[in-house]
Design an enzyme around this catalytic site. Structure first.
Site, short mmCIF file in Angstrom:
data_model
loop_
_atom_site.label_atom_id
_atom_site.label_comp_id
_atom_site.label_asym_id
_atom_site.label_seq_id
_atom_site.Cartn_x
_atom_site.Cartn_y
_atom_site.Cartn_z
N THR A 132 0.83 -1.20 0.00
CA THR A 132 0.00 0.00 0.00
C THR A 132 0.87 1.26 0.00
O THR A 132 2.03 1.22 0.43
CB THR A 132 -0.90 -0.01 1.26
N ASP A 133 0.28 2.38 -0.43
CA ASP A 133 1.01 3.65 -0.36
C ASP A 133 1.11 4.15 1.09
O ASP A 133 1.89 5.05 1.39
CB ASP A 133 0.36 4.72 -1.26
N GLU A 134 0.32 3.53 1.99
CA GLU A 134 0.31 4.03 3.38
C GLU A 134 1.66 3.81 4.07
O GLU A 134 1.94 4.45 5.08
CB GLU A 134 -0.82 3.36 4.18
N TYR A 157 -1.50 -0.85 11.09
CA TYR A 157 -1.70 -1.50 9.78
C TYR A 157 -0.52 -1.20 8.85
O TYR A 157 0.12 -2.12 8.32
CB TYR A 157 -3.01 -1.02 9.14
N LYS A 161 2.41 -3.66 7.26
CA LYS A 161 2.64 -3.81 5.82
C LYS A 161 4.09 -3.44 5.49
O LYS A 161 4.73 -4.11 4.67
CB LYS A 161 1.67 -2.93 5.02
#
Ligand SMILES: NC(=O)c1ccc[n+]([C@@H]2O[C@H](COP(=O)([O-])OP(=O)(O)OC[C@H]3O[C@@H](n4cnc5c(N)ncnc54)[C@H](O)[C@@H]3O)[C@@H](O)[C@H]2O)c1
Length: 351
Positions: A132-134, A157, A161
């Site tokens: 993810t870009d997060e 989260y 990741k």
């Protein structure tokens, strides 16, 4: 192509399974079926000769060894994860288990499976790790995430990741496993579990319930249609370079408030209501650690693989709203029995 997809009963994984089967690939869907899974998402391909389902936990190393040996995939597309930031704030353990430990077990199983393949099949094998870009953290008003942007995850989260991304890349550097990592912006589209912003808002607006917007609604996300993402992931399996990372984005930056207002306007057009649904918007306590803005530079994948998003956000959003209107049997049981739309992810008051 024989692709072992993990998390194929989830939102993006089911879109990937559909796209792969349509492309003529054989798909082995490995999924534990957590609360976030919906087997109905796979109804259209469940009996296809090109599809097999294995209910397994990626944390079970012996089961991962056995499923790889049984199905002999040419690639692994790893999507299984705990995926909801708000749930990670109140209960990080499942995120550590599945996202970090589970990825570790899957990487180890793939490494040993790959090592035993004849050389031509070993050369062709790919492990695509979906992230993810997060993991890049929060942007201010300017700038975009590039593939070399340092990781600065904010939530349990995104931290889990990030850890799994580092493991995946280390398995390439150290063991030569042909790993490719993708970092994608927020996905939207059909079959998304109704805890995420877009389906939550659609279903609450339909029910005439208050529409929660975190903080002042100014947080910006980039939105990519799930089918565009699935096409990009398949391009990575087929043509991505091992050891590389690829960013995917939709060129559709919108504030959360703009997204919620647009859903209201779309629903007002499609299903008449007594008053404009935007009057249901309610600004609520912000998410702890809420990132302000994400934006993606996807020029690498565009340049190298010729991938680009096909759907315009507002058109894709209207199609998504229509899908939820047309598919009550998909979401009504979830809302009644799995998740009713209550607020998640607030910290307990400390005394
Ligand atoms: N949704 C997004 O906007 C987005 C954006 C970028 C990246 N991603 C990443 O894409 C992947 C898929 O996201 P999603 O939104 O489809 O998630 P999802 O929550 O809809 O689905 C996750 C799936 O994984 C399965 N799963 C969970 N734990 C498992 C385990 N231990 N063993 C086997 N299966 C397990 C669940 O049953 C579910 O079917 C995730 O890795 C996520 O981090 C998501």
């Amino acid at each position: 192509m024989r692709v072992l997809v993990t998390g194929g009963a989830g939102f993006i994984g089911s879109a990937v399974c559909h796209a792969l089967v349509a492309r003529g690939a054989f798909v082995i869907n490995v999924d534990k079926l957590t609360y976030a899974a919906n087997p109905r998402s796979l109804d259209a391909i469940a009996h296809d000769a090109h599809y097999a389902f294995e209910r397994l936990d990626i944390c079970d190393r012996a089961a991962m060894d056995a499923v790889l040996a049984k199905h002999q995939p040419t690639a692994v597309l790893h999507l299984a994860a705990e995926s909801h930031v708000d749930r990670s704030i109140t209960g990080a353990a499942a995120f550590i288990d599945t996202n970090i430990t589970g990825t570790y077990h899957l990487l180890e199983a793939a490494r040993h499976y790959c090592a035993d393949l004849p050389s031509a099949r070993r050369e062709a094998f790919r492990f695509v790790h979906v992230s993810t870009d997060e993991v890049y953290g929060s942007l201010g008003a300017d700038g975009r995430f590039h593939e070399d942007t340092p990781y600065r995850p904010s939530s349990p989260y995104s931290a889990s990741k990030a850890a799994s991304d580092h493991l995946a890349q280390a398995w390439h550097r150290t063991y030569g496993l042909p790993v490719i990592v993708s970092n994608c912006s927020n996905n939207y589209g059909p079959r998304q579990f109704p805890e995420k912003l877009i389906p939550l808002t659609i279903l609450k607006a339909l029910a005439g319930e208050a529409l929660p917007v975190y903080g002042d609604g100014s947080n910006v996300r980039d939105w990519l249609h799930v089918e565009d993402h699935a096409a990009g992931l398949i391009a990575l399996v087929e043509r991505g370079r091992p050891g590389e990372r690829y960013n995917f984005g939709g060129e559709s930056e919108r504030s959360n408030l703009a997204v919620v207002e647009h859903i209201c306007a779309t629903l007002d057009r499609l299903v008449a209501a007594g008053k404009p649904r935007r009057t249901l918007i309610s600004f609520v306590t912000d998410r702890p650690g809420h990132d302000q803005r994400y934006a993606i530079d996807a020029s690498k994948v565009r340049r190298e693989l010729g991938w680009k998003p096909r759907r315009h956000f507002e058109a894709g959003l209207e199609q998504t709203v229509q899908w939820y209107l047309d598919n009550r049997a998909w979401w009504e049981p979830l809302r009644a029995r799995v998740y009713g739309g209550e607020r998640l992810g607030l910290l307990e008051p400390t005394h």
